[in-house]
Structure formats: C-alpha cells, structure tokens
Design an enzyme around this catalytic site. Structure first.
Site, PDB file in Angstrom:
ATOM      1  CB  CYS A  79      -0.992  -0.031   1.159  1.00  0.00           C
ATOM      2  SG  CYS A  79      -2.346   1.171   0.997  1.00  0.00           S
ATOM      3  CG  HIS A 214      -3.217  -3.038   4.011  1.00  0.00           C
ATOM      4  ND1 HIS A 214      -2.314  -2.405   4.830  1.00  0.00           N
ATOM      5  CD2 HIS A 214      -3.804  -2.062   3.286  1.00  0.00           C
ATOM      6  CE1 HIS A 214      -2.361  -1.097   4.615  1.00  0.00           C
ATOM      7  NE2 HIS A 214      -3.257  -0.866   3.678  1.00  0.00           N
ATOM      8  CD  GLU A 216      -0.444  -5.176   6.269  1.00  0.00           C
ATOM      9  OE1 GLU A 216      -0.816  -3.994   6.338  1.00  0.00           O
ATOM     10  OE2 GLU A 216      -0.184  -5.759   5.177  1.00  0.00           O
TER      11      GLU A 216
END
Length: 240
Positions: A79, A214, A216
């Site tokens: 990002c 994202h 994560e």
C-alpha cells in the site's frame, strides 16, 4: 538466522512483525540507519505515505533508506510502501512528497477512494497459498485508501491485477494525465473497461516486491512466504 526489518515510521508495522513471528522469522522495527544494518530484507508497510516521507526526511533517514533499496537486498512495499517505492506517483498532496523510488511503475495514490471506500476483493494472482510461484491462483486482498499501478516498465513482472473504477478524485487526475500522454506510445498500459479499468495490484521487479493491498491484515500468508523466499534466495546468492 534470517532477520527482516519492518519500516516503523508510521502505519501497520506491528502487524507485519506479528506475522513474521508467526512464521518463526525474527522481525526488527526500523526507524534509523543503524537499524538497517544486518537485516536480510525490509518490509515497507501500509499507512500514510506522505507522513512516512515527512518523518523520514526530518530525521535525515531518507538517504539511508534509498541506499538500502538500491543495495539489492529484498524489499517489499504494501500500500503506502508501494507508493514510496514507485518512481512516479500521481494524485499527490499539494506540495508533493518524497519517494524512495526503485520500482519502474506509475502509481495513482488513493485510486480506490477514501477510508470509507475500503474493501476486500478477490482476484487472480501468480502466487499460490504456500508462497510459491504459480501460473494462476485465487486470492483476496484488503484495500484501504489503496493505490493502484497504472503502468509498469518492461522489467516489471505483473503478479496480480483487477478491474475497478477509480474514485472521483483519482478519475479527475487520470483524465488530466491521459490528455497529456495521449500522443505517447501505450506500452504496458492497462486497458480501459467502461468507467472501470484494469489496474495492477501486485508486481515484482528484481529484488523489489510491491502490493497495493494489505496481506498483513488477513490470515493469508502467501505474500509474506513469497517475500521470505526472495530473502532466503538473496542470502544464498551472497553466500555462494
């Protein structure tokens, strides 16, 4: 033992550290040049790219970060991290922002819209669930004020793309950009599909990996596993 640094100037760095630990890999928060020393790879997380640039420049850290990216050690930007790694970024805030560069792409900041437009989307990618390269697999990404890659250079491998309409602000920026570049050759430019267009959301260029979304923030570790494969391959090459 492999140790991966996570840029911790701002943004979702703790989530990356947690996933590294989940896979048994040592993670290190990086805020200074000294903390870049000895790491085998670096993750540049999502967050606010202009805020990261302001902090990094104010601390005098930016030249060291650029030098690390240029060193050839694996770097992964998610990002905002992808924006910072890009050579060209559209829709910047007034006054512009500093970029680290190194990735031969043109990015549009906040392509998918503001925080309220955050979404989860499914798309095809070239990484399987175990982080190995594959011709085609299905995955899901979380997009939060996310950028998109509009153009990729000849040396850039496109690993995932999807069809999506730009937000109103991004659409205005793109309309202006397209008027300026209408006479330029359309090399590796995504096709336009009505108001929506095909945009690139994951790429690799040599030692640099970048994702607009994202990973994560999900339980899907394929992109982290893939990046760790790059890190281990880099270590093996250095030790050969």
């Amino acid at each position: 033992m492999v140790e991966v640094g996570v840029l911790a100037l701002q943004g979702a760095f703790e989530e990356h550290i947690e996933q590294l630990e989940q896979l048994g890999v040592a993670g290190r928060q990086v805020r200074t040049a000294a903390e870049l020393e000895g790491i085998d790879g670096l993750i540049m997380p999502g967050g606010e790219s202009s805020a990261m640039a302001l902090v990094g420049e104010a601390d005098g850290f930016w030249p060291d970060l650029k030098a690390f990216v240029q060193s050839g050690k694996p770097v992964w930007g998610t990002c905002a991290g992808m924006i910072l790694l890009s050579d060209t970024a559209l829709a910047q805030k007034r006054g512009g922002q500093a970029l680290v560069g190194g990735l031969d792409v043109k990015v549009c900041r906040n392509y998918f819209g503001a925080q309220i437009s955050s979404m989860e989307a499914a798309f095809d990618c070239s990484v399987d669930a175990e982080g190995a390269p594959t011709e085609k697999d299905s995955c899901t990404g979380v997009f939060i004020r996310a950028p998109a890659i509009l153009e990729a250079g000849e040396g850039v491998q496109v690993m995932a793309s999807l069809v999506a309409a730009p937000c109103a602000k991004a659409a205005r920026q793109l309309a202006n950009e397209e008027r300026v570049t209408a006479v330029e050759p359309a090399a590796k430019k995504p096709k336009v599909v009505g108001e929506a267009r095909e945009v690139i959301v994951a790429v690799r260029q040599g030692h640099i990996l970048a994702t607009a979304f994202h990973p994560e923030l999900t339980e899907d570790l394929r992109w982290l596993k893939y990046f760790l494969g790059m890190v281990r391959a880099g270590n093996s090459a250095q030790g050969a």
